[in-house]
Design a protein around this motif. Structure first.
Motif, short mmCIF file in Angstrom:
data_model
loop_
_atom_site.label_atom_id
_atom_site.label_comp_id
_atom_site.label_asym_id
_atom_site.label_seq_id
_atom_site.Cartn_x
_atom_site.Cartn_y
_atom_site.Cartn_z
N GLU A 144 0.64 -1.54 -0.21
CA GLU A 144 0.00 -0.28 0.31
C GLU A 144 0.69 1.13 -0.29
O GLU A 144 0.56 2.06 -0.71
CB GLU A 144 -1.18 -0.24 1.21
CG GLU A 144 -1.99 0.87 1.29
CD GLU A 144 -3.58 1.07 0.35
OE1 GLU A 144 -3.73 2.11 -0.16
OE2 GLU A 144 -2.97 -0.38 0.15
N PHE A 145 1.83 1.04 0.81
CA PHE A 145 2.71 2.78 0.92
C PHE A 145 4.14 2.80 -0.01
O PHE A 145 4.64 3.79 0.34
CB PHE A 145 2.84 2.74 2.26
CG PHE A 145 1.72 3.09 3.24
CD1 PHE A 145 0.57 3.95 3.16
CD2 PHE A 145 1.59 2.24 4.52
CE1 PHE A 145 -0.61 4.16 3.35
CE2 PHE A 145 0.14 2.21 4.77
CZ PHE A 145 -1.10 3.21 4.49
N GLY A 146 4.40 1.28 0.59
CA GLY A 146 6.16 1.38 -0.40
C GLY A 146 7.27 2.18 -0.21
O GLY A 146 7.53 1.67 1.57
N ASN A 147 7.81 3.12 -0.55
CA ASN A 147 8.58 3.60 -0.02
C ASN A 147 7.80 4.88 1.11
O ASN A 147 9.27 5.51 1.47
CB ASN A 147 9.51 5.11 -0.77
CG ASN A 147 8.88 6.16 -1.29
OD1 ASN A 147 7.34 5.74 -1.42
ND2 ASN A 147 9.58 6.57 -2.18
N GLY A 178 13.07 7.43 -0.12
CA GLY A 178 13.45 7.12 -0.75
C GLY A 178 12.22 6.87 -2.10
O GLY A 178 11.53 7.20 -2.31
N LYS A 179 13.10 5.93 -3.10
CA LYS A 179 13.03 5.99 -4.56
C LYS A 179 11.26 4.74 -4.27
O LYS A 179 11.71 3.89 -3.84
CB LYS A 179 13.69 5.09 -4.88
CG LYS A 179 13.73 5.22 -6.61
CD LYS A 179 14.88 4.90 -8.06
CE LYS A 179 14.57 4.13 -8.67
NZ LYS A 179 15.57 3.61 -9.56
N ALA A 180 10.80 5.17 -5.05
CA ALA A 180 9.30 4.74 -5.63
C ALA A 180 10.01 2.93 -6.34
O ALA A 180 10.65 3.19 -7.36
CB ALA A 180 8.02 5.13 -5.48
N ILE A 181 8.87 1.75 -5.94
CA ILE A 181 9.84 1.05 -6.17
C ILE A 181 8.42 -0.17 -6.44
O ILE A 181 7.84 -0.21 -5.53
CB ILE A 181 10.47 -0.33 -5.49
CG1 ILE A 181 11.69 0.35 -5.27
CG2 ILE A 181 10.84 -1.38 -6.10
CD1 ILE A 181 13.12 -0.23 -4.05
N ALA A 182 8.29 -0.13 -7.80
CA ALA A 182 7.34 -1.05 -8.50
C ALA A 182 7.11 -2.31 -7.33
O ALA A 182 7.88 -3.34 -7.21
CB ALA A 182 7.00 -1.38 -9.75
N VAL A 183 5.50 -2.87 -6.71
CA VAL A 183 5.81 -3.92 -6.35
C VAL A 183 5.68 -5.29 -6.98
O VAL A 183 5.21 -6.04 -8.02
CB VAL A 183 3.94 -4.03 -5.71
CG1 VAL A 183 3.89 -5.50 -4.32
CG2 VAL A 183 3.65 -2.64 -4.88
N CYS A 204 9.82 -3.15 -1.31
CA CYS A 204 9.05 -1.94 -1.80
C CYS A 204 10.06 -1.01 -1.35
O CYS A 204 8.67 0.10 -1.87
CB CYS A 204 7.86 -2.33 -0.68
SG CYS A 204 6.65 -4.19 -2.04
N GLY A 205 10.58 -0.64 -1.12
CA GLY A 205 11.41 0.40 -0.70
C GLY A 205 11.40 1.48 0.51
O GLY A 205 11.37 1.95 0.26
N GLY A 206 10.92 1.14 1.46
CA GLY A 206 10.31 1.20 2.17
C GLY A 206 12.37 1.03 3.11
O GLY A 206 13.16 0.87 3.02
#
Length: 344
Positions: A132-135, A208-213, A159-161
């Protein structure tokens, strides 16, 4: 003033859910003391929402925990509800005997299959929050037994977290944070006394950088929410094994990310290797107790028949055979008790 209403002005003056970071915290044994210490460090204007899974029994009550967290800290504490809106500056606690997850920006409360022998379990929350929230997500693992939360932290990282663990040397029960360190490249490992200031800095810092799930994470999140429950979905995640799920008797699949091995059945039960071994041991003990009862009842019936003269001449031999089985089962039960795994 109750724990759910205390200091509500701070929680109600928030913006849309997408405008602030979210922190997910998982803990088990020793968690109440750790959570109490952590929330006391957070300021009243803390700029993130916090969702907490504390392992607990099905018959537990959250009321005392909520009061304690509210009294010790500056933030309102609430029990998570179905389709609840998540607000910044508020703490949400998983309900007893229910998983807490996130979907479409709201809390989801479900009695889905246990993961790692627990409900609520840490991994379902961490996994769904990462999707849901990624980075925007910060994951935290505190004190506890075994390794619930390790997979969830790996998902957050993928996922970038941001991943944070309590220093195992500082934890009352170091297993959970140490297992994360053994399998996940964490961003921060700090003593509990430093965690409040760290989380405040992280919440205020740049993302951080957003990453596709990744597809496998999305599928697992949907299975846990019971959107999916079919063989094709689980076969996508791993390899079928020649033994059964101790939770339902169904077939298990093995999944592996890096050096971390996990197991899942298509109805939703999921286990780390340590949790699977512990659950199998518990099922074996349960079976042994049933066998012990049946052998003792069989022996008692033979003795009664012999006393009434209605047993065959071989009844004494059969009584002794039953006694041999009873002694063996008792020895195995004694061994299981002496080598029992601690609770999660």
């Amino acid at each position: 003033m109750t724990a759910s209403t205390k200091k509500t002005a701070n929680a109600d003056s928030t913006t849309r859910p997408g405008d602030f970071p979210v922190i997910v915290i998982g803990t088990s044994a020793g968690g109440l003391s750790a959570l109490s210490s952590l929330v006391a460090q957070l300021p009243a204007d803390f700029p993130a929402a916090i969702l907490v899974v504390q392992h607990m029994t099905a018959t537990s009550s959250n009321e005392a925990i909520l009061r304690m967290l509210a009294d010790k800290g500056n933030l309102p504490c609430k029990q998570a509800i179905q389709h609840g809106v998540i607000k910044s500056g508020c703490i949400y606690l998983a309900q007893p005997d229910h998983h807490l997850m996130i979907s479409q920006g709201k809390t989801v409360v479900t009695k889905g299959a246990r993961e790692n022998r627990a409900r609520p379990a840490i991994d379902p929350l961490f996994r769904s929050a990462a999707v849901e929230f990624g980075n925007r997500l910060i994951g935290v693992i505190l004190t506890g037994y075994l390794d619930d939360g390790t997979s969830g932290m790996e998902v957050i990282r993928r996922c970038g977290g941001v991943c944070v663990v309590q220093d195992p040397a500082d934890a009352a029960y170091p297993d959970m944070p140490q297992n994360v360190l053994n399998h996940v490249k964490v961003d921060h490992c700090v003593p509990l006394a430093e965690m409040g200031s760290l989380l405040t800095r992280l919440a205020l810092g740049e993302r951080g950088k957003a990453i596709a799930v990744p597809d496998d994470i999305a599928v697992e999140a949907r299975i846990a929410e019971r959107v999916l429950s079919d063989l094709e979905s689980v076969e996508f995640l791993g390899t079928q094994l020649p033994f059964n799920c101790p939770g339902c008797g169904g077939v298990l699949w093995q999944m592996k990310v890096g050096n971390h091995v996990r197991f899942r059945c298509h109805t939703g039960h999921a286990y780390t290797a340590a949790a699977l071994l512990a659950e199998q041991t518990a099922k074996m003990e349960e079976t042994l107790w049933v066998a012990l009862r049946m052998f003792e009842e069989h022996k008692n019936l033979l003795v009664k028949m012999g006393a009434e003269g209605s047993a065959s001449p071989s009844y004494a031999e059969r009584v002794e055979q039953s006694n041999i089985h009873i002694r063996r089962i008792k020895a195995m039960l004694h061994s299981n008790t002496a080598n029992a795994d601690p609770p999660g």
